[in-house]
Write an enzyme that holds these catalytic residues in place. Structure first.
Site, PDB file in Angstrom:
ATOM      1  N   HIS A  36       0.810  -1.221   0.000  1.00  0.00           N
ATOM      2  CA  HIS A  36       0.000   0.000   0.000  1.00  0.00           C
ATOM      3  C   HIS A  36       0.843   1.271   0.000  1.00  0.00           C
ATOM      4  O   HIS A  36       0.317   2.357  -0.212  1.00  0.00           O
ATOM      5  CB  HIS A  36      -0.940  -0.002   1.211  1.00  0.00           C
ATOM      6  CG  HIS A  36      -2.053  -0.996   1.072  1.00  0.00           C
ATOM      7  ND1 HIS A  36      -3.319  -0.653   0.683  1.00  0.00           N
ATOM      8  CD2 HIS A  36      -2.066  -2.334   1.217  1.00  0.00           C
ATOM      9  CE1 HIS A  36      -4.075  -1.736   0.620  1.00  0.00           C
ATOM     10  NE2 HIS A  36      -3.342  -2.777   0.948  1.00  0.00           N
ATOM     11  N   ASP A  71       3.618   9.330  -0.870  1.00  0.00           N
ATOM     12  CA  ASP A  71       2.409   8.611  -0.459  1.00  0.00           C
ATOM     13  C   ASP A  71       2.110   7.530  -1.483  1.00  0.00           C
ATOM     14  O   ASP A  71       2.150   7.796  -2.688  1.00  0.00           O
ATOM     15  CB  ASP A  71       1.225   9.602  -0.413  1.00  0.00           C
ATOM     16  CG  ASP A  71       0.232   9.293   0.695  1.00  0.00           C
ATOM     17  OD1 ASP A  71       0.123   8.113   1.063  1.00  0.00           O
ATOM     18  OD2 ASP A  71      -0.427  10.229   1.173  1.00  0.00           O
TER      19      ASP A  71
HETATM   20  P1  ADQ Z   1      -2.926   6.136   4.885  1.00  0.00           P
HETATM   21  O1  ADQ Z   1      -1.510   6.566   5.012  1.00  0.00           O
HETATM   22  O2  ADQ Z   1      -3.667   5.995   6.136  1.00  0.00           O
HETATM   23  O3  ADQ Z   1      -3.032   4.771   4.029  1.00  0.00           O
HETATM   24  P2  ADQ Z   1      -4.808   7.653   3.046  1.00  0.00           P
HETATM   25  O4  ADQ Z   1      -4.863   6.925   1.766  1.00  0.00           O
HETATM   26  O5  ADQ Z   1      -4.758   9.120   2.890  1.00  0.00           O
HETATM   27  O6  ADQ Z   1      -3.598   7.286   3.968  1.00  0.00           O
HETATM   28  O7  ADQ Z   1      -6.094   7.274   3.860  1.00  0.00           O
HETATM   29  C1  ADQ Z   1      -6.476   7.932   5.012  1.00  0.00           C
HETATM   30  C2  ADQ Z   1      -7.924   7.548   5.347  1.00  0.00           C
HETATM   31  O8  ADQ Z   1      -8.190   7.883   6.688  1.00  0.00           O
HETATM   32  C3  ADQ Z   1      -8.923   8.276   4.484  1.00  0.00           C
HETATM   33  O9  ADQ Z   1      -9.984   7.432   4.171  1.00  0.00           O
HETATM   34  C4  ADQ Z   1      -9.380   9.419   5.403  1.00  0.00           C
HETATM   35  O10 ADQ Z   1     -10.670   9.891   5.148  1.00  0.00           O
HETATM   36  C5  ADQ Z   1      -9.282   8.777   6.767  1.00  0.00           C
HETATM   37  N1  ADQ Z   1      -9.002   9.821   7.764  1.00  0.00           N
HETATM   38  C6  ADQ Z   1      -7.914  10.588   7.849  1.00  0.00           C
HETATM   39  N2  ADQ Z   1      -8.059  11.489   8.846  1.00  0.00           N
HETATM   40  C7  ADQ Z   1      -9.263  11.278   9.394  1.00  0.00           C
HETATM   41  C8  ADQ Z   1     -10.023  11.890  10.453  1.00  0.00           C
HETATM   42  N3  ADQ Z   1      -9.580  12.954  11.137  1.00  0.00           N
HETATM   43  N4  ADQ Z   1     -11.229  11.389  10.724  1.00  0.00           N
HETATM   44  C9  ADQ Z   1     -11.710  10.353  10.034  1.00  0.00           C
HETATM   45  N5  ADQ Z   1     -11.070   9.759   9.025  1.00  0.00           N
HETATM   46  C10 ADQ Z   1      -9.867  10.200   8.714  1.00  0.00           C
HETATM   47  C11 ADQ Z   1      -2.152   3.886   3.351  1.00  0.00           C
HETATM   48  C12 ADQ Z   1      -1.140   4.514   2.387  1.00  0.00           C
HETATM   49  C13 ADQ Z   1      -1.838   5.379   1.345  1.00  0.00           C
HETATM   50  C14 ADQ Z   1      -2.878   4.533   0.600  1.00  0.00           C
HETATM   51  C15 ADQ Z   1      -3.774   3.796   1.581  1.00  0.00           C
HETATM   52  C16 ADQ Z   1      -4.665   2.796   0.860  1.00  0.00           C
HETATM   53  O11 ADQ Z   1      -0.200   5.299   3.111  1.00  0.00           O
HETATM   54  O12 ADQ Z   1      -0.914   5.896   0.413  1.00  0.00           O
HETATM   55  O13 ADQ Z   1      -3.694   5.393  -0.199  1.00  0.00           O
HETATM   56  O14 ADQ Z   1      -3.012   3.058   2.531  1.00  0.00           O
HETATM   57  O15 ADQ Z   1      -3.920   1.908   0.094  1.00  0.00           O
END
Ligand code: ADQ
Length: 457
Positions: A147, A355
């Site tokens: 991921h 990312d």
């Molecule tokens: P993450 O690094 O966690 O995931 P991301 O893809 O941005 O990053 O996902 C974050 C998720 O958490 C989103 O669905 C967002 O809405 C939720 N989130 C963040 N802050 C929040 C808050 N304050 N309240 C509620 N929800 C919140 C890892 C990898 C990424 C990749 C994903 C999926 O680092 O690059 O996109 O896996 O493969």
């Protein structure tokens, strides 16, 4: 299979969201760490049924938690794979903990796997698991999906046992990356460091084995998220946001508090913007939502302090009696609330330094009103930038560049906003989580069929 995001807490991560959506469709078994700590590892599995999915979870020992999860996973591989060798811990005990836990997982789950099962292993916590399963006689097709980014060869070679780590990937039938960029970096290592060859058609030969590798960009449950933005709760949050900014333009950032997300750079870019554009002071508000994550890791405690200091500094310099330029909020919100917040914001400000994909960028797009969509500012270093080409693409290391992007986004005419949004929305809808899952599973089945027909020759 995957590992929850820590000690039984609800996961704010995109990975958990995406897998829940994916598992809803498939009858299968989800195996992973329970997030709980036990006195001594027993390998005892707790079976549960959660939303129609059977989960098989095991507890880990404190030493495993420290060396494997906090250690090798979050202090070694995470920073290294996000191009931060300055934050990478190279302690040998972490590597040993990682090997030990993967061995334990392998021993525990191997007896549950039947010959016809497809096995899908998720993420950097579990790279050697495929090899451990093969050692225990598992012949089923096994796929691995990463991921997060795959680092450049010059970075991964700083890891003392990098060769063993990469070799263990060749126990899989299929390796999935988020984008072609990470796939290219992997191919570079295989060819230039490990002396392997690319056979074409996505196949690589090295360490006496052939593996297939390809890019499978992860997506959202897009129709669901988009519908969520129209829900009663999202509307309430939308109204609340719009009221509270009193006609000012709202810029939003939502992230787990993580140094890879470029939040400090984002604030610095905003500060430069306020500095260069006095005419916008008092007319914009930056809302940064950043719930803490991985609080046991020092680097995460530090970034929290720095973010609080930075937002305080900007507010100290620019705030007025009736206006605060930065609202810094460190709690998690329900998805419906987030959808409402995204929709209320004229600008989605997504600036990771590195990312794998970044689902927030896609959620921002999915939540917009088709008649009056906002503008997405997106770092070129997020995997999502390869799909969302109509975002305002930025280099988050350039404060002036960020300030110019904010200016361009604020002034963008409706027609251009609509044109850009429509093209991004098409991509978000087309390449959604179902598409990701089906593509990966189909490729894994093809890899299995090829292996079978080769064995029959
Ligand atoms: P993450 O690094 O966690 O995931 P991301 O893809 O941005 O990053 O996902 C974050 C998720 O958490 C989103 O669905 C967002 O809405 C939720 N989130 C963040 N802050 C929040 C808050 N304050 N309240 C509620 N929800 C919140 C890892 C990898 C990424 C990749 C994903 C999926 O680092 O690059 O996109 O896996 O493969």
């Amino acid at each position: 299979m995957n590992v929850p995001s820590g000690k039984g807490k609800a996961a704010a991560g995109g990975l958990a969201m995406a897998l829940t959506a994916a598992l809803r469709e498939y009858r299968g078994l989800w195996f992973g760490w329970s997030g709980e700590i036990c006195e001594t590892f027993t390998g005892q599995i707790a079976m549960h049924k959660v939303q129609g999915v059977t989960t098989a979870l095991v507890d880990l020992e404190e030493g495993d938690f420290q060396e494997y999860y906090n250690g090798y996973a979050n202090k070694t591989l995470w920073p290294l794979f996000h191009y931060r060798i300055d934050l990478t811990a190279y302690a040998r005990s972490f590597g040993e903990g990682y090997e030990r836990v993967n061995r334990r997982f392998g021993e525990t789950v191997a007896p549950l796997i039947e010959a016809d099962d497809l096995v899908w292993v998720h993420d950097y916590h579990l790279i050697p698991l495929g090899r451990e399963l093969r050692k225990r006689g598992v012949t089923s097709p096994i796929g691995f999906f990463l991921h997060i980014p795959w680092p450049a060869r010059q970075l991964i070679t700083t890891l003392p046992r990098h060769r063993e780590l990469v070799e263990s990937l060749f126990a899989y039938d299929l390796i999935g990356f988020q984008t072609e960029e990470w796939l290219d970096a992997f191919a570079g290592y295989v060819r230039k460091e490990a002396g392997g060859e690319a056979l074409g058609d996505g196949r690589f030969r090295c360490f006496g084995r052939t593996v297939r590798a390809a890019a499978f960009p992860i997506g959202l449950d897009a129709p669901e998220f988009s519908a969520m933005a129209e829900s009663a709760e999202a509307r309430r949050t939308f109204e609340r946001m719009r009221r509270s900014v009193s006609g000012r333009k709202l810029i939003v950032g939502v992230d787990r508090l993580d140094y890879s997300k470029g939040m400090e750079e984002r604030l610095l870019g905003y500060e430069t913007f306020l500095n260069h554009h006095p005419e916008h002071r008092g007319r914009v508000t930056l809302l940064q939502i950043a719930p803490p994550s991985r609080e046991d890791v020092h680097a995460y405690q530090e970034i929290r302090g720095r973010m609080e200091a930075l937002s305080g500094r900007i507010n100290g310099a620019y705030a007025d009696v009736d206006w605060v330029p930065v609202r810094y909020v460190s709690r998690a919100y329900k998805r419906e609330e987030l959808a409402g917040i995204f929709r209320a914001a004229q600008i989605g400000y997504v600036t990771p330094l590195r990312d794998g994909m970044n689902l927030v960028a896609k959620e921002y797009v999915a939540a917009q009103d088709a008649d009056d969509p906002g503008v997405l500012i997106l770092s070129r270093f997020a995997g999502a930038a390869l799909q969302l080409k109509d975002a305002v693409i930025v280099n988050p290391f350039s404060q002036e560049g960020l300030a110019e992007a904010l200016q361009a986004a604020i002034e963008m005419p409706l027609e251009e906003r609509k044109r850009r949004w429509e093209s991004m929305m098409q991509s978000v809808m087309r390449e959604d989580v179902a598409h990701w899952r089906d593509d990966f599973v189909a490729a894994l089945m093809r890899a299995r069929d090829e292996a079978r027909s080769k064995a029959a020759e």
